[in-house]
Design a protein around this motif. Structure first.
Motif, PDB file in Angstrom:
ATOM      1  N   GLN A 192      28.739  29.208   2.830  1.00  0.00           N
ATOM      2  CA  GLN A 192      28.923  30.718   3.005  1.00  0.00           C
ATOM      3  C   GLN A 192      29.233  30.869   4.576  1.00  0.00           C
ATOM      4  N   ARG A 193      28.380  30.009   5.418  1.00  0.00           N
ATOM      5  CA  ARG A 193      28.651  30.569   7.019  1.00  0.00           C
ATOM      6  C   ARG A 193      29.604  29.403   7.586  1.00  0.00           C
ATOM      7  N   SER A 194      30.319  28.868   6.410  1.00  0.00           N
ATOM      8  CA  SER A 194      31.303  27.753   7.030  1.00  0.00           C
ATOM      9  C   SER A 194      31.179  27.084   8.320  1.00  0.00           C
ATOM     10  N   TYR A 195      29.732  26.462   8.268  1.00  0.00           N
ATOM     11  CA  TYR A 195      29.167  25.513   9.257  1.00  0.00           C
ATOM     12  C   TYR A 195      30.185  24.358   9.669  1.00  0.00           C
ATOM     13  N   TYR A 196      30.662  23.980   8.450  1.00  0.00           N
ATOM     14  CA  TYR A 196      31.689  22.686   8.718  1.00  0.00           C
ATOM     15  C   TYR A 196      33.059  22.999   9.029  1.00  0.00           C
ATOM     16  N   TYR A 197      33.329  24.142   8.979  1.00  0.00           N
ATOM     17  CA  TYR A 197      34.821  24.708   9.205  1.00  0.00           C
ATOM     18  C   TYR A 197      35.654  23.888  10.314  1.00  0.00           C
ATOM     19  N   GLN A 198      34.996  23.684  11.399  1.00  0.00           N
ATOM     20  CA  GLN A 198      35.580  23.135  12.665  1.00  0.00           C
ATOM     21  C   GLN A 198      36.019  21.696  12.603  1.00  0.00           C
ATOM     22  N   VAL A 199      35.085  21.186  11.686  1.00  0.00           N
ATOM     23  CA  VAL A 199      35.128  19.832  11.840  1.00  0.00           C
ATOM     24  C   VAL A 199      36.428  19.068  11.617  1.00  0.00           C
ATOM     25  N   ASN A 200      37.470  19.710  10.847  1.00  0.00           N
ATOM     26  CA  ASN A 200      38.801  19.096  10.806  1.00  0.00           C
ATOM     27  C   ASN A 200      39.529  19.244  11.903  1.00  0.00           C
ATOM     28  N   LYS A 201      39.163  20.081  12.776  1.00  0.00           N
ATOM     29  CA  LYS A 201      40.212  20.245  14.009  1.00  0.00           C
ATOM     30  C   LYS A 201      39.558  19.028  14.949  1.00  0.00           C
ATOM     31  N   GLU A 202      38.329  18.453  14.739  1.00  0.00           N
ATOM     32  CA  GLU A 202      37.896  17.264  15.744  1.00  0.00           C
ATOM     33  C   GLU A 202      38.600  16.182  15.255  1.00  0.00           C
ATOM     34  N   ASP A 203      39.008  15.262  16.398  1.00  0.00           N
ATOM     35  CA  ASP A 203      39.579  14.140  15.773  1.00  0.00           C
ATOM     36  C   ASP A 203      38.609  12.789  15.570  1.00  0.00           C
ATOM     37  N   ARG A 204      37.581  13.166  14.695  1.00  0.00           N
ATOM     38  CA  ARG A 204      36.462  12.056  14.517  1.00  0.00           C
ATOM     39  C   ARG A 204      36.428  11.959  12.896  1.00  0.00           C
ATOM     40  N   PRO A 205      36.820  10.756  12.484  1.00  0.00           N
ATOM     41  CA  PRO A 205      36.849  10.770  10.883  1.00  0.00           C
ATOM     42  C   PRO A 205      35.323  10.746  10.517  1.00  0.00           C
ATOM     43  N   GLU A 206      34.330  10.171  11.406  1.00  0.00           N
ATOM     44  CA  GLU A 206      33.003  10.309  10.958  1.00  0.00           C
ATOM     45  C   GLU A 206      32.421  11.678  10.357  1.00  0.00           C
ATOM     46  N   LEU A 207      32.964  12.566  11.390  1.00  0.00           N
ATOM     47  CA  LEU A 207      32.470  13.900  11.226  1.00  0.00           C
ATOM     48  C   LEU A 207      33.017  14.435   9.938  1.00  0.00           C
ATOM     49  N   VAL A 208      34.401  14.084   9.498  1.00  0.00           N
ATOM     50  CA  VAL A 208      34.698  14.476   8.330  1.00  0.00           C
ATOM     51  C   VAL A 208      34.151  13.952   6.901  1.00  0.00           C
ATOM     52  N   VAL A 209      33.511  12.751   7.165  1.00  0.00           N
ATOM     53  CA  VAL A 209      32.818  11.788   6.019  1.00  0.00           C
ATOM     54  C   VAL A 209      31.533  12.623   5.810  1.00  0.00           C
ATOM     55  N   LYS A 210      30.844  13.108   6.886  1.00  0.00           N
ATOM     56  CA  LYS A 210      29.597  13.924   6.672  1.00  0.00           C
ATOM     57  C   LYS A 210      29.718  15.192   5.844  1.00  0.00           C
ATOM     58  N   LYS A 211      31.055  15.915   6.236  1.00  0.00           N
ATOM     59  CA  LYS A 211      31.246  16.872   5.338  1.00  0.00           C
ATOM     60  C   LYS A 211      31.661  16.560   3.913  1.00  0.00           C
ATOM     61  N   LEU A 212      32.279  15.657   3.779  1.00  0.00           N
ATOM     62  CA  LEU A 212      32.568  14.862   2.358  1.00  0.00           C
ATOM     63  C   LEU A 212      30.978  14.854   1.657  1.00  0.00           C
ATOM     64  N   ARG A 213      30.400  13.960   2.364  1.00  0.00           N
ATOM     65  CA  ARG A 213      29.017  13.672   1.853  1.00  0.00           C
ATOM     66  C   ARG A 213      28.176  14.914   1.462  1.00  0.00           C
ATOM     67  N   TYR A 214      28.490  15.878   2.349  1.00  0.00           N
ATOM     68  CA  TYR A 214      27.696  17.149   2.050  1.00  0.00           C
ATOM     69  C   TYR A 214      28.277  17.773   0.668  1.00  0.00           C
ATOM     70  N   TYR A 215      29.442  17.823   0.534  1.00  0.00           N
ATOM     71  CA  TYR A 215      30.193  18.264  -0.746  1.00  0.00           C
ATOM     72  C   TYR A 215      29.517  17.425  -1.894  1.00  0.00           C
ATOM     73  N   ALA A 216      29.455  16.371  -1.943  1.00  0.00           N
ATOM     74  CA  ALA A 216      28.852  15.300  -2.885  1.00  0.00           C
ATOM     75  C   ALA A 216      27.611  15.482  -3.370  1.00  0.00           C
ATOM     76  N   ARG A 217      26.638  15.794  -2.357  1.00  0.00           N
ATOM     77  CA  ARG A 217      25.303  16.034  -2.551  1.00  0.00           C
ATOM     78  C   ARG A 217      25.133  17.473  -3.097  1.00  0.00           C
ATOM     79  N   THR A 274      42.389   5.432   6.414  1.00  0.00           N
ATOM     80  CA  THR A 274      40.712   5.076   5.979  1.00  0.00           C
ATOM     81  C   THR A 274      40.784   3.993   5.316  1.00  0.00           C
ATOM     82  N   GLU A 275      39.741   3.245   4.902  1.00  0.00           N
ATOM     83  CA  GLU A 275      39.728   2.051   4.062  1.00  0.00           C
ATOM     84  C   GLU A 275      39.029   2.657   2.737  1.00  0.00           C
ATOM     85  N   ASP A 276      38.311   3.850   2.916  1.00  0.00           N
ATOM     86  CA  ASP A 276      37.356   4.264   1.730  1.00  0.00           C
ATOM     87  C   ASP A 276      38.026   5.597   1.146  1.00  0.00           C
ATOM     88  N   GLN A 277      39.348   5.371   0.926  1.00  0.00           N
ATOM     89  CA  GLN A 277      40.136   6.356   0.087  1.00  0.00           C
ATOM     90  C   GLN A 277      39.819   6.084  -1.538  1.00  0.00           C
TER      91      GLN A 277
END
Length: 545
Positions: free
Chosen positions: A98-123, A157-160
């Motif tokens: 609701q508060r879009s905490y992860y919204y800016q992650v995609n603008k950072e050039d760090r794949p490990e941050l995007v993975v954190k976002k994906l894991r959050y979604y899965a959980r 990435t290799e985890d596609q």
């Protein structure tokens, strides 16, 4: 300060490494971690402005803390079985979106941050599945799918494949229920199958039944190729819910969202404590059994639910003991032929990766309630009650008619009956959907049927006392009643012709007074008529049964 506090003494990830058995071994670590995250959460709330302006605190960092707290609550739910903690996990996960905490992650050039976002979604999806928020699950899956696509296009990435598999698994999980309930607008109505107040028929006044309470349940899933998501097969998911009361939403009762106080234990345990074991090895299963057995309080029951591939004996020996009938498979890396373990002639005498009935004998020193859903469930009727304690085994059919959908993929029909009898009944009658009004009418009718089944069990003069000793516990009472209903329905259904297609139990139930009762058969025919599927059942008044 916040960087320092983001590394508490034992972070949420490492809490998962602690043994899940033995309450005392992990309780204090969880308490300390909750304390650290409480301070961290309050600190960022109180000093947000300074942290933003002076230290460049990013919104995704707050999101990461909230995600860890949600994860902490989810793991606390897994270890305590108290559904109120699921609601707390949901409130934190929900706030992140609701508060879009992860919204800016995609603008950072760090794949490990995007993975954190994906894991959050899965959980978040797992928690929503467990709370039956299916509409939200579908929205989250769509968002996750878009996030994965963007992630894989942007970063080589290799985890596609792994992330695409996550999507496939949850998509299959969503459509696992064979029948949907539709309202007047043709929208799907979400029904919950956790225990509601009054779900279990009340005991008759003056009824003498056991005072035993279901305290612990081991839920084991080791079926080949069954739909699963996040180490939960469909069968495990259904049995898990069958052993829980409908959760009370703490967030609506109090306004303390954003605080962490798991030490506030409910006045009394709402649900039996559960261990979820996905594809355990024999040693893991035995360790959990032993720990649960050791900690079982006085006048309590241990329930063991086995949903697993059958292991069959190589041949018959002169003496047939508790290790000569095979059993169910525990985890092994060896090949499985056609979904079943096959003994090779040059192997040792017994299958070492099999949980034999004899393996459970030591645990019958305390009240044991066993449910086996397997193609070799009948191995577990070869029990001996060596210690005179209450002992019941409920065993699934071992063969299903070819015309009935293969039960192993979408979850077993037997477990479906124990979870939602009306869903299972509709499924074997070939119904894909039911109108909401008819569904509610049929559920109301089933309540009356279940009251009658309860009376059949308690008034029987020939029933084994073990059934009555378990009957005082609401969860076990409902499971026993649903088991009798399942047995009676399959006996009357025209497609189920073989005796191997009927459930069995140890000790045996008096059939004439329960599963073959003429009153119960009339009820089943009335329910079939209500759903307009009367022609699928044998009717004494019309044809020879």
């Amino acid at each position: 300060r916040i960087e320092h506090m983001e590394q508490p003494e034992l972070p949420a990830e490492r809490l998962g490494d602690l043994p899940q058995y033995g309450h005392k071994q992990w309780q204090s670590y969880f308490g300390r971690t909750f304390d650290v995250y409480t301070k961290l959460w309050k600190f960022q709330q109180q000093h947000r402005q300074v942290l933003d302006s002076r230290y460049g605190l990013k919104r995704w960092q707050i999101g990461e803390v909230a995600s860890k707290i949600g994860q902490l609550y989810y793991h606390y739910y897994l270890r305590t079985s108290e559904t109120s903690y699921l609601n707390e996990a949901f409130s934190f996960y929900s706030a992140i979106r609701q508060r879009s905490y992860y919204y800016q992650v995609n603008k950072e050039d760090r794949p490990e941050l995007v993975v954190k976002k994906l894991r959050y979604y899965a959980r978040y999806i797992v928690v929503c599945l467990l709370l039956n928020k299916m509409d939200l699950v579908k929205v989250l899956v769509k968002e996750l799918s878009e996030e994965i696509e963007e992630y894989t296009q942007r970063f080589n990435t290799e985890d596609q494949l792994e992330w695409n598999l996550v999507l496939q698994e949850v998509a299959a999980f969503i459509v696992a229920d064979p029948v949907v309930v539709l309202n007047d607008n043709n929208s799907v109505v979400i029904t919950s199958n956790r225990m509601l107040e009054g779900s279990a028929p009340p005991l008759e006044q003056g009824m003498v039944v056991g005072q035993l309470v279901l305290a612990d349940a081991l839920i084991v899933g080791n079926c080949n190729n069954q739909v699963k998501f996040s180490e939960l097969t469909v069968d495990m998911f259904r049995m898990l819910q069958a052993l829980e009361r409908e959760p009370v939403n703490l967030a609506t009762q109090t306004s303390k969202q954003g605080t962490l106080e798991p030490s506030e234990k409910p006045a009394k345990r709402e649900n039996p404590h559960k261990y979820l074991l996905y594809k355990p090895t024999f040693s893991q299963l035995f360790t959990f059994l032993s720990a649960s057995f050791k900690e079982l309080p006085a006048n309590s029951v241990l329930l063991v639910y086995l949903s697993a591939t059958g292991v069959f004996p190589a041949g018959h020996s002169d003496y047939e003991g508790p290790y000569d009938f095979g059993g169910v498979l525990t985890n092994t890396n060896r090949d499985v032929v056609n979904g079943e373990m096959v003994q090779k002639r040059n192997q040792a005498q017994k299958e070492m990766h099999c949980l034999h009935p004899g393996d459970l004998f030591p645990f019958t020193r305390k009240p044991l309630f066993l449910i086996v859903d397997s193609s070799n469930s009948s191995a577990y009727k070869n029990f001996s009650n060596l210690f005179g304690q209450p002992l019941v085994s409920l065993l699934s059919p071992t063969v299903y008619p070819k015309t009935v959908q293969d039960p192993s993929q979408q979850g077993s029909l037997f477990t479906l009956f124990l979870y939602s009898p009306l869903l299972a009944f509709s499924s074997i009658c070939g119904l894909n959907s039911i109108r909401q009004g008819l569904w509610e009418q049929a559920q109301e009718f089933l309540c009356k049927v279940f009251r009658d089944i309860g009376q059949m069990i308690t008034r029987s003069r020939t029933i084994d006392q073990a059934f009555l000793q378990f009957f005082g516990d609401e969860f076990l009472r409902l499971i026993l009643i649903r088991f009798v209903f399942c047995s009676a329905v399959l006996r009357l259904h025209k497609l189920f012709r073989e005796s191997r297609s009927f459930p069995e139990s140890y000790p045996e139930l008096p059939k004439q007074e329960t599963v073959e009762s003429s009153l119960l058969q009339r009820h089943i025919l009335d329910l079939a008529a209500m759903l307009d599927v009367h022609n699928l059942f044998w009717d004494d008044s019309l044809e020879t049964y």
